[in-house]
Design an enzyme around this catalytic site. Sequence first.
Site, PDB file in Angstrom:
ATOM      1  N   LYS A 185       2.748   9.903   2.404  1.00 55.69           N
ATOM      2  CA  LYS A 185       4.102   9.034   2.438  1.00 55.69           C
ATOM      3  C   LYS A 185       5.229   8.929   1.242  1.00 55.69           C
ATOM      4  CE  LYS A 185       6.802   5.782   4.243  1.00 55.69           C
ATOM      5  NZ  LYS A 185       8.090   5.989   3.675  1.00 55.69           N
ATOM      6  N   GLU A 188      11.326   6.681   1.213  1.00 58.87           N
ATOM      7  CA  GLU A 188      12.779   7.584   2.086  1.00 58.87           C
ATOM      8  C   GLU A 188      13.573   7.984   1.045  1.00 58.87           C
ATOM      9  OE1 GLU A 188      11.052   5.088   2.701  1.00 58.87           O
ATOM     10  OE2 GLU A 188      12.347   2.726   2.964  1.00 58.87           O
ATOM     11  N   GLY A 238       4.365  -0.417  -4.769  1.00 58.56           N
ATOM     12  CA  GLY A 238       4.882  -0.739  -4.175  1.00 58.56           C
ATOM     13  C   GLY A 238       5.493  -1.712  -4.540  1.00 58.56           C
ATOM     14  N   ILE A 240       5.315  -6.594  -4.079  1.00 56.40           N
ATOM     15  CA  ILE A 240       4.643  -7.135  -3.234  1.00 56.40           C
ATOM     16  C   ILE A 240       4.691  -7.866  -1.842  1.00 56.40           C
ATOM     17  CG2 ILE A 240       3.520  -9.545  -3.761  1.00 56.40           C
ATOM     18  CD1 ILE A 240       5.351  -9.421  -6.818  1.00 56.40           C
ATOM     19  N   GLY A 243       2.451  -5.166  -0.148  1.00 52.99           N
ATOM     20  CA  GLY A 243       1.928  -4.833  -0.713  1.00 52.99           C
ATOM     21  C   GLY A 243       0.636  -6.474   0.830  1.00 52.99           C
ATOM     22  N   GLU A 260      -1.639  -1.062  -5.696  1.00 52.76           N
ATOM     23  CA  GLU A 260      -0.741  -1.519  -7.357  1.00 52.76           C
ATOM     24  C   GLU A 260       1.111  -2.098  -7.275  1.00 52.76           C
ATOM     25  OE1 GLU A 260      -1.645  -0.101 -10.452  1.00 52.76           O
ATOM     26  OE2 GLU A 260      -4.203   0.005  -9.315  1.00 52.76           O
ATOM     27  N   CYS A 294       7.990  -1.271 -12.505  1.00 52.73           N
ATOM     28  CA  CYS A 294       7.239  -2.426 -12.670  1.00 52.73           C
ATOM     29  C   CYS A 294       6.619  -3.262 -13.526  1.00 52.73           C
ATOM     30  CB  CYS A 294       5.504  -1.071 -11.920  1.00 52.73           C
ATOM     31  SG  CYS A 294       4.609  -0.236 -12.440  1.00 52.73           S
TER      32      CYS A 294
END
Length: 496
Positions: A185, A188, A238, A240, A243, A260, A294
């Site tokens: 996925k 978006e 993505g 935190i 996450g 990650e 990141c």
Amino acid sequence: MQDYSKLPDAPRAFGFHLDGAWVPKGSRDWIERTSPAHGVRVTRVVHCTLADLESGVRAARRAFRSGVWSEVAGAARAGVLLKAASGIRARLDEIAYWETLETGKPISQSRSEIGGAADHYEYAAGVARTLKGDAFNNLGPDMMGFVTRQPIGVIGLITPWNFPFIILAERIPYMLAAGCVIVAKPSEFTSASTLIMAEILTEAGLPKGVFNVVTGYGADIGQAMTEHEDIDVLSFTGSIGVGRKVLLASASNLKKLSLELGGKNPQIVFADADLEDAADGIVFGLLFNAGQCCVSGSRLIVERSVAGRLEELLRDKFDRVRLGDPLDPKTQVGAMVTPEHMKKVLGYVQKGIEEGATLAHGGQSYGAPCVQFVQPTLLTGVRNDMTVARDEIFGPILTMIEFDTLDEAVEIANDNILGLAASIWTKDLDKAMKTMRRVEAGRTWVNTTIAGGPELPIGGFKQSGSGRETGVYGVEEYTELKSIHIALGKREHWVG
Ligand code: NAD
């Protein structure tokens, strides 16, 4: 045929990709993407339903159980990965164009990322053929032992918007080399290149059901993937905050996670560094992807005696870097991903000033046509307890903190919940190595920044995540180890 130097006349529409074939939109809704740099609609992808996700997971499980990929020889997997690399190179212009329109990043950067992506598929092809286990011939005369690696199973792959294609390439070929199957996925905001990749993999001969793409939002499709009981591993890249949600939701079936997450990455500059090189590296490390990276080296920690000189060099580079339309091949810095994100980034600048930092450069939005750009910004006089020194800002905002000793530099660098990456600038090898050992970061650079490639693993310390992606390490991450004891000769009976 689209002219890749001009904006599209109408948004490009995509179906989604399940079981080796495109699925048309049908009665589902569209998710439309507006180019952050131009303010025009550029792509449309399908808002998939939870039933579509179920179909994707079922197709993946079917493919896995059939052995059509999980049981074939490494050489066969390598053949598909090499063809996929050629497919990427053949469609480089197309992928880079849509990537730039959806993300707002400069076209030169997109092109180089797509080329780098092909390199990952080629490297993973080699790993597919060299993956092996171990043998224990030291268990005595009546026993032998083996350790084998086998593919874990169905992987859910959730990716962010900032490097949609290269992040896929740092994961998919290694997962496939391991023999796993995937339901992906994408964000978006940036789904186009993931959908194109599905087509490339199918054309490269990947059996149906091995790579599936379900497009949609994080709150519905993403959340359902993390809770799904028939997904064995979830690879999430993505923020935190999300996450944490992924970690909690994964308890549904105790799935294995690779996380990650974000970074607040120090750039430590010692007085004996080549300051011209350091300034250039720092500006690149900060402005790459307009700071929405990141591993962005946004936390400058500089030895006090050279802070003034380094500031001069940085300001000069900030004035000369080329900002603007990402479709212009000369542009080096593009747009912020959304108006809301730009507002958040500028809010951090204000917060920094309120907490006592000095705005030494930039600090404003700029430019036409849609004003979704932020100037390269330098905040000086920052203390490590200020919000701007602690939070991942995800924009072109550099904070400068001064230090006097190596111990102090390391203490400041490590005083953060995150530990993704760090750069060290010095000509003294001892100092570089001692600092490198002590810095709590998964990726560490000496006299450079944001270097990467297929060979070395990526991943973070502390709350920047867990697990490693890419290279041999990335393949091993997606295998289960199996221990096998084999008894030799007649059994000595337990029940006499
Ligand atoms: P994000 O967390 O908002 O979204 C990432 C993905 O998660 C998207 O596909 C999104 O749709 C999905 N998602 C959102 N809510 C979800 C939920 N509840 N359950 C499951 N999935 C959900 O991140 P972003 O804004 O797209 O990306 C920026 C962040 O990603 C930054 O924090 C950056 O540091 C991080 N990042 C990390 C790495 C790395 O390798 N460590 C690489 C790139 C980006």
